[in-house]
Design a protein around this motif. Structure first.
Motif, PDB file in Angstrom:
ATOM      1  N   PRO A 230      -8.619 -79.555 -66.705  1.00 59.91           N
ATOM      2  CA  PRO A 230      -8.651 -78.039 -66.752  1.00 59.91           C
ATOM      3  C   PRO A 230      -9.840 -77.806 -67.627  1.00 59.91           C
ATOM      4  N   GLU A 231     -10.560 -76.653 -67.106  1.00 62.07           N
ATOM      5  CA  GLU A 231     -11.845 -76.133 -68.078  1.00 62.07           C
ATOM      6  C   GLU A 231     -11.232 -74.976 -68.689  1.00 62.07           C
ATOM      7  N   SER A 232     -11.597 -74.581 -69.862  1.00 66.33           N
ATOM      8  CA  SER A 232     -11.154 -73.378 -70.723  1.00 66.33           C
ATOM      9  C   SER A 232     -11.668 -72.211 -69.916  1.00 66.33           C
ATOM     10  N   SER A 233     -10.688 -71.321 -69.848  1.00 65.30           N
ATOM     11  CA  SER A 233     -11.124 -70.134 -69.004  1.00 65.30           C
ATOM     12  C   SER A 233     -10.036 -68.953 -69.537  1.00 65.30           C
ATOM     13  N   ILE A 234      -9.905 -67.895 -69.218  1.00 64.12           N
ATOM     14  CA  ILE A 234      -8.898 -66.895 -69.402  1.00 64.12           C
ATOM     15  C   ILE A 234      -7.730 -67.383 -68.767  1.00 64.12           C
ATOM     16  N   VAL A 235      -6.571 -67.236 -69.072  1.00 64.75           N
ATOM     17  CA  VAL A 235      -5.507 -67.883 -68.459  1.00 64.75           C
ATOM     18  C   VAL A 235      -4.218 -66.476 -68.062  1.00 64.75           C
TER      19      VAL A 235
ATOM     20  N   ILE B 240       3.780 -60.772 -66.064  1.00 63.50           N
ATOM     21  CA  ILE B 240       2.446 -61.394 -65.879  1.00 63.50           C
ATOM     22  C   ILE B 240       1.592 -60.992 -67.031  1.00 63.50           C
ATOM     23  N   LEU B 241       1.346 -62.317 -67.807  1.00 64.56           N
ATOM     24  CA  LEU B 241       0.623 -62.260 -69.172  1.00 64.56           C
ATOM     25  C   LEU B 241      -0.841 -62.656 -68.961  1.00 64.56           C
ATOM     26  N   VAL B 242      -1.590 -61.875 -69.550  1.00 59.56           N
ATOM     27  CA  VAL B 242      -3.067 -62.180 -69.814  1.00 59.56           C
ATOM     28  C   VAL B 242      -3.129 -62.545 -71.300  1.00 59.56           C
ATOM     29  N   ALA B 243      -3.837 -63.708 -71.467  1.00 58.65           N
ATOM     30  CA  ALA B 243      -3.984 -64.208 -72.883  1.00 58.65           C
ATOM     31  C   ALA B 243      -2.940 -64.054 -73.923  1.00 58.65           C
ATOM     32  N   ASN B 244      -1.823 -64.335 -73.358  1.00 53.75           N
ATOM     33  CA  ASN B 244      -0.379 -64.416 -74.073  1.00 53.75           C
ATOM     34  C   ASN B 244       0.082 -62.851 -74.306  1.00 53.75           C
ATOM     35  N   GLU B 245      -0.420 -61.987 -73.622  1.00 56.57           N
ATOM     36  CA  GLU B 245      -0.050 -60.479 -73.704  1.00 56.57           C
ATOM     37  C   GLU B 245       0.265 -59.915 -72.413  1.00 56.57           C
TER      38      GLU B 245
ATOM     39  N   LEU C 183      -3.041 -55.319 -64.179  1.00 59.87           N
ATOM     40  CA  LEU C 183      -3.620 -56.500 -64.136  1.00 59.87           C
ATOM     41  C   LEU C 183      -5.113 -56.208 -63.978  1.00 59.87           C
ATOM     42  N   ALA C 184      -5.255 -55.591 -62.812  1.00 54.01           N
ATOM     43  CA  ALA C 184      -6.624 -55.229 -62.633  1.00 54.01           C
ATOM     44  C   ALA C 184      -7.536 -54.596 -63.511  1.00 54.01           C
ATOM     45  N   ASP C 185      -6.963 -53.508 -64.181  1.00 52.15           N
ATOM     46  CA  ASP C 185      -7.567 -52.775 -65.499  1.00 52.15           C
ATOM     47  C   ASP C 185      -7.840 -53.751 -66.509  1.00 52.15           C
ATOM     48  N   ARG C 186      -7.057 -54.805 -66.642  1.00 52.17           N
ATOM     49  CA  ARG C 186      -7.139 -55.605 -67.972  1.00 52.17           C
ATOM     50  C   ARG C 186      -8.141 -56.445 -67.751  1.00 52.17           C
ATOM     51  N   LEU C 187      -8.046 -57.128 -66.338  1.00 57.17           N
ATOM     52  CA  LEU C 187      -9.269 -58.172 -65.951  1.00 57.17           C
ATOM     53  C   LEU C 187     -10.519 -57.555 -65.956  1.00 57.17           C
ATOM     54  N   GLU C 188     -10.585 -56.314 -65.536  1.00 56.37           N
ATOM     55  CA  GLU C 188     -11.874 -55.498 -65.452  1.00 56.37           C
ATOM     56  C   GLU C 188     -12.582 -55.420 -66.679  1.00 56.37           C
ATOM     57  N   ALA C 189     -11.657 -55.024 -67.507  1.00 55.97           N
ATOM     58  CA  ALA C 189     -12.030 -54.996 -69.098  1.00 55.97           C
ATOM     59  C   ALA C 189     -12.583 -56.278 -69.733  1.00 55.97           C
ATOM     60  N   THR C 190     -11.959 -57.401 -69.417  1.00 58.73           N
ATOM     61  CA  THR C 190     -12.201 -58.826 -69.832  1.00 58.73           C
ATOM     62  C   THR C 190     -13.711 -59.072 -69.346  1.00 58.73           C
ATOM     63  N   ARG C 191     -13.617 -58.649 -67.967  1.00 59.64           N
ATOM     64  CA  ARG C 191     -14.964 -59.059 -67.134  1.00 59.64           C
ATOM     65  C   ARG C 191     -16.116 -58.329 -67.997  1.00 59.64           C
TER      66      ARG C 191
ATOM     67  N   MET D   9     -10.507 -59.471 -56.291  1.00 66.45           N
ATOM     68  CA  MET D   9     -10.976 -58.077 -56.209  1.00 66.45           C
ATOM     69  C   MET D   9     -11.966 -57.632 -57.518  1.00 66.45           C
ATOM     70  N   ILE D  10     -11.481 -58.214 -58.709  1.00 61.00           N
ATOM     71  CA  ILE D  10     -12.227 -57.941 -59.889  1.00 61.00           C
ATOM     72  C   ILE D  10     -13.215 -58.658 -59.914  1.00 61.00           C
ATOM     73  N   GLY D  11     -13.512 -60.110 -59.345  1.00 62.17           N
ATOM     74  CA  GLY D  11     -14.627 -60.740 -59.358  1.00 62.17           C
ATOM     75  C   GLY D  11     -14.390 -62.234 -59.699  1.00 62.17           C
TER      76      GLY D  11
END
Lengths: 164, 139
Positions: free
Chosen positions: A63-68, A76-81, A100-108, A150-152
């Protein structure tokens, strides 16, 4: 006589004998070095999220390091949140998971801004790792993958446990 | 002359704390990953030319293997050797079409993740590493 005898018997203990711990120190030093070396510093892509039983697979790709994104039951947790909760009742309404889309968009956006400031060539690689529970229905995975796409985030890796 | 002992008590204290801590946080599970490459949303689908369009459908009772110019094959899902049989079928197809690296896995919404991963493993081992997942409409 008896007093003298007792005295003699205790003489060996009374003489100061340092504890021999050299061999124990050897073991501890080796153990400490080994554990420090295996200490995970690569980030959470290498550590399964708590409570998530990853599926077994014969894949051997590292595995490569990336967001999880961790999917545990319907959480559904993004970065343990905790970001979103998917239940059977709202499962059939829409493919996109809005929270999830909102969160991912912010991260992107954050990632792009960061890479831009650093002057990297590649601004955004779209890498993301999904850690899903082995009992999770495909529906949830499908919706999460759709949202990521969809977020990219189109470079999706599924985290699995290597079965020997 | 009195031989002085090395005072290793502070070191021992350190070890006693550090070793349990590292042991607890150590990860002994070997993680690996499966790469999925999805088309980016703005990319237009390229028109396939002479492709096999191999698909494995996870249906109620069976795995259905279909492809252009191939006999439709059904493999009982409940059977013990279902995975072996699926692997044999896919390997036979792969040996007949060595250029084909693509496979589509069609799955209904309630398939368990583990089963999906296993079918993906079988496809990859049979020689078709470019896996696409497609959701089937509700049964």
């Amino acid at each position: 006589m008896s007093r003298r005898k007792r005295h003699l018997g205790h003489r060996g203990h009374r003489k100061h004998q340092p504890l021999r711990i050299t061999s124990m120190m050897d073991i501890l030093t080796v153990l400490l070095l080994f554990l420090l070396k295996s200490f995970v510093v690569d980030g959470e892509a290498h550590t399964p999220a708590a409570g998530v039983e990853l599926p077994l697979s014969s894949s051997t790709i590292k595995p490569e390091s990336s967001i999880v994104i961790a999917i545990n039951g319907g959480d559904i947790l993004v970065a343990n949140e905790l970001v979103a909760r998917v239940t059977a009742s709202n499962a059939n309404t829409d493919m996109m998971i809005e929270e999830l889309a909102d969160r991912l968009e912010a991260t992107r956006d954050q990632t792009i801004a960061l890479h831009g400031r650093r002057g990297d060539e590649v601004e955004f690689d779209g890498k993301i790792t999904i850690q899903g529970d082995r009992d999770m229905p495909f529906q949830i995975l499908q919706r999460v993958m759709f949202t990521c796409n969809m977020i990219g985030y189109d470079n999706i890796a599924l985290a699995v446990i290597q079965s020997s | 002359m009195v031989e002085a002992d090395l005072d290793i008590m502070p070191l021992m204290n350190l070890f006693v704390v550090l070793i349990p801590m590292l042991l607890l946080s150590a990860v002994f599970i070997e993680l690996s990953s499966i790469e999925m490459n999805l088309p980016s949303p703005d990319a237009t689908a390229s028109t396939p030319k002479q492709r096999l369009e191999l698909a494995v459908t996870i249906a109620d009772e069976a795995y259905v293997v279909e492809g252009r110019g191939l006999r439709r094959q059904k493999i009982e899902r409940d059977a013990d050797a279902a995975y072996d049989e699926l692997q044999d079928t896919l390997e036979t197809i792969a040996s007949g079409h060595p250029d084909n690296k693509e496979i589509v896995i069609v799955s209904p919404g309630d398939t368990e993740y583990q089963e999906l991963i296993t079918v993906m493993d079988i496809s990859r081992e049979a020689g078709m590493p470019a896996i696409s997942l497609v959701g089937a409409s509700a049964r």
